[in-house]
Design a protein around this motif. Structure first.
Motif, mmCIF file in Angstrom:
data_model
loop_
_atom_site.group_PDB
_atom_site.id
_atom_site.type_symbol
_atom_site.label_atom_id
_atom_site.label_comp_id
_atom_site.label_asym_id
_atom_site.label_seq_id
_atom_site.Cartn_x
_atom_site.Cartn_y
_atom_site.Cartn_z
ATOM 1 N N ARG A 26 8.806 0.325 -8.756
ATOM 2 C CA ARG A 26 7.661 0.122 -9.646
ATOM 3 C C ARG A 26 8.080 -0.347 -11.037
ATOM 4 O O ARG A 26 7.294 -0.980 -11.753
ATOM 5 C CB ARG A 26 6.848 1.414 -9.764
ATOM 6 N N ALA A 27 9.315 -0.031 -11.428
ATOM 7 C CA ALA A 27 9.770 -0.400 -12.769
ATOM 8 C C ALA A 27 10.086 -1.882 -12.893
ATOM 9 O O ALA A 27 10.041 -2.447 -13.989
ATOM 10 C CB ALA A 27 10.999 0.419 -13.150
ATOM 11 N N THR B 94 2.615 -12.575 -1.667
ATOM 12 C CA THR B 94 2.591 -11.886 -2.956
ATOM 13 C C THR B 94 1.234 -11.206 -3.121
ATOM 14 O O THR B 94 0.229 -11.709 -2.605
ATOM 15 C CB THR B 94 2.850 -12.857 -4.122
ATOM 16 N N PRO B 95 1.185 -10.065 -3.798
ATOM 17 C CA PRO B 95 -0.094 -9.389 -4.003
ATOM 18 C C PRO B 95 -0.837 -9.860 -5.247
ATOM 19 O O PRO B 95 -1.889 -9.318 -5.580
ATOM 20 C CB PRO B 95 0.339 -7.922 -4.170
ATOM 21 N N ASP B 96 -0.326 -10.871 -5.926
ATOM 22 C CA ASP B 96 -0.751 -11.192 -7.281
ATOM 23 C C ASP B 96 -1.071 -12.680 -7.389
ATOM 24 O O ASP B 96 -0.238 -13.525 -7.054
ATOM 25 C CB ASP B 96 0.397 -10.802 -8.231
ATOM 26 N N ASP B 97 -2.268 -13.041 -7.854
ATOM 27 C CA ASP B 97 -2.657 -14.449 -7.989
ATOM 28 C C ASP B 97 -1.746 -15.199 -8.953
ATOM 29 O O ASP B 97 -1.374 -16.351 -8.699
ATOM 30 C CB ASP B 97 -4.105 -14.555 -8.481
ATOM 31 N N ASP B 98 -1.397 -14.569 -10.069
ATOM 32 C CA ASP B 98 -0.559 -15.249 -11.053
ATOM 33 C C ASP B 98 0.822 -15.549 -10.482
ATOM 34 O O ASP B 98 1.372 -16.645 -10.679
ATOM 35 C CB ASP B 98 -0.425 -14.392 -12.310
ATOM 36 N N LEU B 99 1.412 -14.582 -9.764
ATOM 37 C CA LEU B 99 2.718 -14.804 -9.161
ATOM 38 C C LEU B 99 2.636 -15.888 -8.089
ATOM 39 O O LEU B 99 3.551 -16.708 -7.955
ATOM 40 C CB LEU B 99 3.258 -13.510 -8.567
ATOM 41 N N VAL C 255 0.136 -6.198 4.574
ATOM 42 C CA VAL C 255 1.540 -5.830 4.431
ATOM 43 C C VAL C 255 2.390 -7.041 4.804
ATOM 44 O O VAL C 255 2.252 -7.579 5.909
ATOM 45 C CB VAL C 255 1.905 -4.630 5.329
ATOM 46 N N PRO C 256 3.264 -7.486 3.924
ATOM 47 C CA PRO C 256 4.047 -8.698 4.204
ATOM 48 C C PRO C 256 5.138 -8.452 5.229
ATOM 49 O O PRO C 256 5.557 -7.311 5.472
ATOM 50 C CB PRO C 256 4.649 -9.049 2.837
ATOM 51 N N PHE C 257 5.611 -9.535 5.829
ATOM 52 C CA PHE C 257 6.730 -9.476 6.754
ATOM 53 C C PHE C 257 8.032 -9.215 6.002
ATOM 54 O O PHE C 257 8.183 -9.558 4.834
ATOM 55 C CB PHE C 257 6.867 -10.790 7.522
ATOM 56 N N GLY C 258 8.992 -8.646 6.710
ATOM 57 C CA GLY C 258 10.332 -8.495 6.174
ATOM 58 C C GLY C 258 10.432 -7.408 5.120
ATOM 59 O O GLY C 258 9.560 -6.543 4.969
ATOM 60 N N GLU C 259 11.532 -7.464 4.354
ATOM 61 C CA GLU C 259 11.809 -6.440 3.355
ATOM 62 C C GLU C 259 10.769 -6.376 2.251
ATOM 63 O O GLU C 259 10.632 -5.338 1.583
ATOM 64 C CB GLU C 259 13.206 -6.664 2.765
ATOM 65 N N ALA C 260 10.010 -7.441 2.040
ATOM 66 C CA ALA C 260 8.915 -7.378 1.069
ATOM 67 C C ALA C 260 7.917 -6.296 1.441
ATOM 68 O O ALA C 260 7.254 -5.715 0.567
ATOM 69 C CB ALA C 260 8.219 -8.730 0.964
ATOM 70 N N GLY D 125 4.375 0.131 -3.759
ATOM 71 C CA GLY D 125 3.600 -0.221 -4.946
ATOM 72 C C GLY D 125 4.274 -1.167 -5.910
ATOM 73 O O GLY D 125 3.843 -1.269 -7.071
ATOM 74 N N GLY D 126 5.311 -1.901 -5.473
ATOM 75 C CA GLY D 126 5.982 -2.844 -6.356
ATOM 76 C C GLY D 126 5.344 -4.226 -6.326
ATOM 77 O O GLY D 126 4.550 -4.549 -5.442
#
Length: 410
Positions: free
Chosen positions: A300-301, A323-328, A352-357, A364-365
């Motif tokens: 989270r940090a 990605t969970p974020d529109d800006d990213l 939930v994304p595939f792989g280590e993501a 929550g990252g």
């Protein structure tokens, strides 16, 4: 299971499934410097051998990657973790006078040396041994785990169905918490015959005999100090292990990881950068789990986790941004377009994304994840250099995300 060349070919279907050089498009232009570096990295990774976690190849590959990281200007460390490694002994199904070599699912149970016997039939039926066909990414199916947990059959035979005939294993997502009956995976070239045996209710013996051994494995890690310690850090991650050579599956991600770190080391970033190339990918992301367990606050940090996933630059594999974020997402799309790449798929928000993501998502990252699902050689033993790699595409992805990495540290 002793792996002779004959056994390997029989297990994997290489003789009929390999991509020939005639099928691969010829190059019309010379390679640039990035393409040359990418070719060197992926060819050497392929040459090392089968990259299963905790093996001698895995250890040698870690030391090689650490040296490559040093060449990019970072001080590499090898961070050890342990696992109870599965060592297949005799693994086969015998029925109707035929013996078919296989590979157990590593997060199921196993049999003794004599195996289990009974009638063949459909999974979930009344026969003692169930039969089912599954793709190599079955772990992401919502039905996969419930089917296994509900089965009361003595064993299950999985006919793996990849893009080509051969044995394409399923990852052991629950490696730390195995469950269900023994599952023996066999190549798809045996599917028609096994279905006929199942329809006839033929007798079969399934042997999934293994040994377990406490074994060390290695993550390759490094930290690049930023100019402003108050800024949240950037984390770059990519897995580096797999079932077979995993050349296009893992090679493009390793190139993107190294090129991004090369660019970051030269840019004198404001943010601190942490990086990890993890083993244990095929075993429930064991290496990344270990990395996080040692740094629980980092998920989270971190400002962003940048994940280089499977099949980046594999021939015939469309790309996907997660990605969970529109800006990213807009930043990632812009970086790809600037490198001459078109975004072909985007993960839906909240999935939930595939792989280590997926590990970062659940905790929550924030993350940007690049992968190229749909390769016909995913988890296939014929995933080898140079046939399955589009080196021009690999270089474009590496250039795009090296630029994005530098932008994210400012």
């Amino acid at each position: 299971m002793m792996t002779t060349r004959r056994t390997f070919l029989a297990l994997t279907g290489l003789a009929s499934g390999a991509l020939t050089m005639a099928e691969a498009p010829a190059r019309a232009t010379p390679r640039d410097d990035l393409e040359e570096r990418a070719s060197h990295i992926i060819e050497e990774y392929d040459r090392q051998g089968i990259h299963r976690t905790g093996t001698d190849v895995d250890a040698r590959s870690a030391r090689w990657l650490a040296a490559e990281l040093e060449r990019c200007g970072l001080t590499a460390q090898l961070e050890e973790f342990t696992l109870n490694r599965v060592e297949p002994q005799v693994c086969r199904v015998v029925s109707g006078g035929r013996s078919i070599e296989g590979l157990p699912v590593f997060d199921g149970s196993f049999t003794g040396a004599s195996g289990v016997s009974g009638r063949l039939g459909a999974l979930g039926g009344t026969a003692e041994i169930g039969l089912i066909e599954l793709p190599p990414n079955a772990e992401y199916s919502v039905d996969y785990e419930p089917l296994r947990r509900a089965s009361r059959q003595r064993a299950i035979i999985v006919m793996t169905k990849g893009g080509r005939a051969g044995l394409c294993p399923i990852n052991a997502g629950k490696f730390r918490e195995p469950y269900g009956p023994p599952l023996l995976q066999v190549g798809s070239e045996h599917s028609e015959w096994l279905r006929r045996q199942s329809e006839a209710g033929a007798e079969a013996v399934v042997i999934a005999h293994v040994k377990r051994k406490e074994t060390p494995a290695l993550n390759v890690v490094a930290t690049l100090k930023g100019g402003n310690a108050e800024l949240a850090p950037l984390v770059l991650m990519t897995p580096r292990s797999g079932w077979w050579h995993a050349t296009s599956e893992r090679g493009g991600g390793l190139v993107c990881w190294l090129e991004s770190l090369r660019a970051l080391a030269a840019s004198k970033p404001s943010r601190t950068v942490h990086c990890v190339a993890s083993s244990g990918h095929e075993l429930g992301h064991l290496g990344l789990q270990h990395f996080i367990e040692r740094r629980p606050e980092l998920v989270r940090a971190a400002h962003v986790w940048l994940h280089f996933g499977a099949n980046i630059g594999a021939r015939g594999a469309p790309n996907r941004i997660q990605t969970p974020d529109d800006d990213l997402e807009q930043l990632a799309v812009g970086a790809m377009q600037a490198a001459g790449l078109t975004v072909q798929d985007k993960a839906q928000r909240g999935t939930v994304p595939f792989g280590e993501a997926g590990n970062i998502h659940r905790l929550g990252g924030r993350y940007v994840s690049l992968l190229c699902p749909g390769s016909p050689f995913f988890h296939h033993p014929a995933d080898r250099w140079p046939d399955t790699v589009d080196i021009t595409a690999v270089a474009r992805y590496a250039r795009a995300f090296a630029g994005l990495s530098v932008k994210l540290t400012r």
